[in-house]
Scaffold this motif. Structure first.
Motif, PDB file in Angstrom:
ATOM      1  N   ASP A 139      -7.559 -11.666  17.375  1.00  0.00           N
ATOM      2  CA  ASP A 139      -7.365 -10.212  17.328  1.00  0.00           C
ATOM      3  C   ASP A 139      -6.107  -9.888  18.140  1.00  0.00           C
ATOM      4  OD1 ASP A 139      -7.418  -7.485  17.546  1.00  0.00           O
ATOM      5  OD2 ASP A 139      -9.507  -7.349  18.183  1.00  0.00           O
TER       6      ASP A 139
ATOM      7  N   ALA B 187      -3.642  -1.272  11.633  1.00  0.00           N
ATOM      8  CA  ALA B 187      -5.070  -1.648  11.680  1.00  0.00           C
ATOM      9  C   ALA B 187      -5.374  -2.680  10.597  1.00  0.00           C
ATOM     10  CB  ALA B 187      -5.949  -0.412  11.501  1.00  0.00           C
ATOM     11  N   GLU B 188      -4.831  -2.440   9.395  1.00  0.00           N
ATOM     12  CA  GLU B 188      -5.060  -3.390   8.297  1.00  0.00           C
ATOM     13  C   GLU B 188      -4.409  -4.740   8.603  1.00  0.00           C
ATOM     14  OE1 GLU B 188      -3.990  -1.970   4.397  1.00  0.00           O
ATOM     15  OE2 GLU B 188      -4.308  -3.942   3.512  1.00  0.00           O
TER      16      GLU B 188
ATOM     17  N   ASN C 273     -16.438 -10.833   6.589  1.00  0.00           N
ATOM     18  CA  ASN C 273     -15.533 -10.089   5.703  1.00  0.00           C
ATOM     19  C   ASN C 273     -15.777 -10.384   4.223  1.00  0.00           C
ATOM     20  OD1 ASN C 273     -14.158  -8.591   7.570  1.00  0.00           O
ATOM     21  ND2 ASN C 273     -12.431 -10.010   7.768  1.00  0.00           N
TER      22      ASN C 273
ATOM     23  N   LYS D  83     -19.638 -12.437  12.751  1.00  0.00           N
ATOM     24  CA  LYS D  83     -19.179 -13.797  12.469  1.00  0.00           C
ATOM     25  C   LYS D  83     -20.285 -14.624  11.816  1.00  0.00           C
ATOM     26  CE  LYS D  83     -15.533 -15.109  13.889  1.00  0.00           C
ATOM     27  NZ  LYS D  83     -14.204 -15.024  13.224  1.00  0.00           N
TER      28      LYS D  83
ATOM     29  N   ASP E 103      -8.313 -15.846  12.997  1.00  0.00           N
ATOM     30  CA  ASP E 103      -9.415 -15.675  13.944  1.00  0.00           C
ATOM     31  C   ASP E 103      -8.935 -15.232  15.327  1.00  0.00           C
ATOM     32  OD1 ASP E 103     -12.120 -15.545  14.158  1.00  0.00           O
ATOM     33  OD2 ASP E 103     -12.382 -17.606  14.829  1.00  0.00           O
TER      34      ASP E 103
ATOM     35  N   PHE F  90      -2.510   3.186  10.452  1.00  0.00           N
ATOM     36  CA  PHE F  90      -3.509   2.623   9.525  1.00  0.00           C
ATOM     37  C   PHE F  90      -3.060   1.251   9.023  1.00  0.00           C
ATOM     38  CE2 PHE F  90      -4.549   7.229   8.693  1.00  0.00           C
ATOM     39  CZ  PHE F  90      -5.764   7.187   9.357  1.00  0.00           C
TER      40      PHE F  90
ATOM     41  N   ARG G 181     -13.508  -2.222  10.521  1.00  0.00           N
ATOM     42  CA  ARG G 181     -12.577  -3.324  10.219  1.00  0.00           C
ATOM     43  C   ARG G 181     -12.956  -4.016   8.906  1.00  0.00           C
ATOM     44  NH1 ARG G 181     -10.070  -6.688  14.913  1.00  0.00           N
ATOM     45  NH2 ARG G 181      -9.153  -5.068  16.192  1.00  0.00           N
TER      46      ARG G 181
ATOM     47  N   LEU H 276      -8.739   7.298   5.243  1.00  0.00           N
ATOM     48  CA  LEU H 276      -9.007   6.086   4.447  1.00  0.00           C
ATOM     49  C   LEU H 276     -10.282   6.238   3.615  1.00  0.00           C
ATOM     50  CD1 LEU H 276      -8.135   3.047   6.758  1.00  0.00           C
ATOM     51  CD2 LEU H 276      -6.660   4.386   5.268  1.00  0.00           C
TER      52      LEU H 276
ATOM     53  N   LYS I  59     -16.783  -0.314  15.362  1.00  0.00           N
ATOM     54  CA  LYS I  59     -15.439  -0.915  15.380  1.00  0.00           C
ATOM     55  C   LYS I  59     -15.303  -1.981  14.290  1.00  0.00           C
ATOM     56  CE  LYS I  59     -12.576  -4.092  18.116  1.00  0.00           C
ATOM     57  NZ  LYS I  59     -12.308  -4.734  19.421  1.00  0.00           N
TER      58      LYS I  59
ATOM     59  N   GLU J  73      -6.610 -11.298  11.722  1.00  0.00           N
ATOM     60  CA  GLU J  73      -7.837 -11.824  12.325  1.00  0.00           C
ATOM     61  C   GLU J  73      -8.628 -12.655  11.314  1.00  0.00           C
ATOM     62  OE1 GLU J  73     -10.914  -9.094  13.467  1.00  0.00           O
ATOM     63  OE2 GLU J  73     -11.457 -10.324  15.180  1.00  0.00           O
ATOM     64  N   ASP J  74      -8.674 -12.175  10.070  1.00  0.00           N
ATOM     65  CA  ASP J  74      -9.411 -12.911   9.042  1.00  0.00           C
ATOM     66  C   ASP J  74      -8.786 -14.288   8.806  1.00  0.00           C
ATOM     67  OD1 ASP J  74     -11.609 -12.566   6.925  1.00  0.00           O
ATOM     68  OD2 ASP J  74      -9.931 -13.327   5.751  1.00  0.00           O
TER      69      ASP J  74
ATOM     70  N   ASN K 146       0.834  -1.221   0.000  1.00  0.00           N
ATOM     71  CA  ASN K 146       0.000   0.000   0.000  1.00  0.00           C
ATOM     72  C   ASN K 146       0.858   1.256   0.000  1.00  0.00           C
ATOM     73  OD1 ASN K 146      -2.198  -1.617   0.369  1.00  0.00           O
ATOM     74  ND2 ASN K 146      -2.371  -1.252   2.566  1.00  0.00           N
TER      75      ASN K 146
ATOM     76  N   THR L  62      -3.884  -6.033  11.544  1.00  0.00           N
ATOM     77  CA  THR L  62      -4.708  -6.704  12.555  1.00  0.00           C
ATOM     78  C   THR L  62      -5.919  -7.368  11.919  1.00  0.00           C
ATOM     79  OG1 THR L  62      -4.149  -4.875  14.002  1.00  0.00           O
ATOM     80  CG2 THR L  62      -5.885  -6.323  14.761  1.00  0.00           C
ATOM     81  N   VAL L  63      -6.583  -6.616  11.029  1.00  0.00           N
ATOM     82  CA  VAL L  63      -7.798  -7.108  10.382  1.00  0.00           C
ATOM     83  C   VAL L  63      -7.481  -8.334   9.516  1.00  0.00           C
ATOM     84  CG1 VAL L  63      -9.490  -6.487   8.613  1.00  0.00           C
ATOM     85  CG2 VAL L  63      -8.988  -4.886  10.452  1.00  0.00           C
TER      86      VAL L  63
ATOM     87  N   ILE M 158     -11.855  -1.729   6.137  1.00  0.00           N
ATOM     88  CA  ILE M 158     -10.394  -1.786   5.951  1.00  0.00           C
ATOM     89  C   ILE M 158     -10.034  -3.063   5.186  1.00  0.00           C
ATOM     90  CG2 ILE M 158      -8.184  -2.107   7.151  1.00  0.00           C
ATOM     91  CD1 ILE M 158      -9.343  -0.370   9.437  1.00  0.00           C
ATOM     92  N   PHE M 159     -10.599  -4.187   5.601  1.00  0.00           N
ATOM     93  CA  PHE M 159     -10.289  -5.475   4.972  1.00  0.00           C
ATOM     94  C   PHE M 159     -10.652  -5.442   3.484  1.00  0.00           C
ATOM     95  CE2 PHE M 159     -11.197  -9.832   3.664  1.00  0.00           C
ATOM     96  CZ  PHE M 159     -10.054 -10.480   4.080  1.00  0.00           C
TER      97      PHE M 159
ATOM     98  N   TRP N 224     -10.755   8.350  10.791  1.00  0.00           N
ATOM     99  CA  TRP N 224     -10.727   7.428   9.655  1.00  0.00           C
ATOM    100  C   TRP N 224     -10.924   8.100   8.297  1.00  0.00           C
ATOM    101  CZ3 TRP N 224      -8.434   3.052  10.330  1.00  0.00           C
ATOM    102  CH2 TRP N 224      -8.274   2.623  11.651  1.00  0.00           C
TER     103      TRP N 224
ATOM    104  N   GLU O 216      -6.239  -7.041  20.766  1.00  0.00           N
ATOM    105  CA  GLU O 216      -7.364  -6.971  21.699  1.00  0.00           C
ATOM    106  C   GLU O 216      -6.935  -6.650  23.127  1.00  0.00           C
ATOM    107  OE1 GLU O 216     -10.072 -10.306  21.650  1.00  0.00           O
ATOM    108  OE2 GLU O 216     -11.709  -8.874  21.911  1.00  0.00           O
TER     109      GLU O 216
END
Lengths: 74, 240
Positions: A55, A42-43, B73, B68, A53, A39, B120, B170, B116, A49-50, A15, A45-46, B123-124, B167, A58
């Motif tokens: 975080d 944050a990406e 996502n 979930k 599973d 930023f 997310r 973004l 929140k 997590e995806d 990015n 982390t997301v 962002i994803f 934010w 957290e």
């Protein structure tokens, strides 16, 4: 797991037009060594997590690659 | 666009749902109860309206049930409308802590958790999403008996402004629609006399049009509002 983290980090670096890294060291600092801003973190982390599973942010801040591995191994 | 909407089963939420569907959006609707009006929309807009029964008073369950099991996502979220609200009317000297906490769970804590995870998701999926909170004129003009309720809406307005600042880089926007008093179940406990006194405080001397509120929400979600963020848009018949 470490390969997947490398792939996610390189996607986030892309990015910011940063070249892909060939490998990660556990001591690498996500901001200072890997060049991620808030930023990007944050990406990261997301995306982690995806994939896993979990975080990683957290329960407090994560600063290094080794700390990510530790969170995912918990 | 894929829009997550809370409190979709009746009142202004149902109207927002209709307007969004008419504009061709896909709506992921949440509310405690499923109504016949919502069921009709599900038939008319088959494949464009998805419903899940969720009680937002259960803040701990929001992540699991909404993100979930419902809007994962794999569904890129373009908009989130925080409309669900719990009315708690009483004078301050009768304030009851457990009722206050229950209202704050539905009106503030769960919406913040929803924002929140909505961010997310954005962002994803790299979507420049739009968040719209539904506030209330009571946060701006005082009414006897609405102090606790109004305080929860004031919290949302502050949160929205800071969301916009945090934010915006973004491309994610956050705005608030501030409706005046509408003829919905939320104001059904008021007597005709109370309602008339409230309406007489507005420039236009009548109840706020629910459709006007819903269309303003749809506008803020759309690309037409691409430069609008951090704002409170009053749709209140001129309560000035």
């Amino acid at each position: 797991m470490e390969e997947k983290i490398l792939k996610i980090i390189n996607n986030v670096r892309e990015n910011n037009q940063l070249a892909p890294l060939l490998k990660l060291d556990e001591s690498d600092d996500l901001r200072n060594d890997i060049g991620l801003n808030s930023f990007d973190l944050a990406e990261l982390t997301v995306c982690i997590e995806d994939e896993f599973d979990i975080d990683i942010f957290e329960n407090g801040l994560v600063n290094t690659v080794g700390e990510i591995y530790k969170k995912l191994a918990e | 666009m894929n829009i997550l909407l809370t409190g979709a089963s009746r009142g202004v939420g149902l109207e927002i749902c209709k307007v969004l569907l008419e504009k061709g959006n896909t709506v992921y609707a949440i509310s405690r109860s499923h109504t016949s009006e919502l069921a009709e929309l599900e038939i008319t807009y088959k494949g464009k309206l998805f419903f899940k029964s969720i009680d937002l008073a259960n803040t701990e369950g929001v992540y699991q049930t909404v993100f979930k099991e419902f809007v994962t996502n794999s569904i890129p979220l373009h908009g989130f409308v925080n409309n669900a609200a719990h009315a708690y009317d009483d004078i301050i000297t009768n304030l009851n802590l457990s009722k206050l906490e229950e209202m704050y769970r539905t009106n503030v804590f769960s919406p913040l958790i929803l924002v929140k995870y909505a961010i997310r998701n954005m962002i994803f999926n790299k979507t420049k999403g739009s968040i719209v909170h539904i506030s209330s004129i009571s946060a701006h003009t005082g009414y006897k008996g609405l102090a606790m309720y109004a305080s929860s809406k004031g919290a949302l307005e502050a949160f929205s402004k800071n969301t916009a600042r945090e934010w915006g880089a973004l491309g994610i926007r956050s705005n608030v629609v501030v409706p005046g008093f509408m003829e919905t179940a939320m104001s059904a406990t008021l007597s005709e006399d109370q309602k008339n006194r409230i309406y007489n405080r507005t420039s236009m001397k009548e109840a706020t049009d629910v459709l006007s509120v819903a269309k303003t929400v749809a506008f803020l979600l759309s690309g037409d509002a691409s430069s609008i963020t951090g704002q409170n848009v009053h749709v209140d018949n001129g309560t000035i």
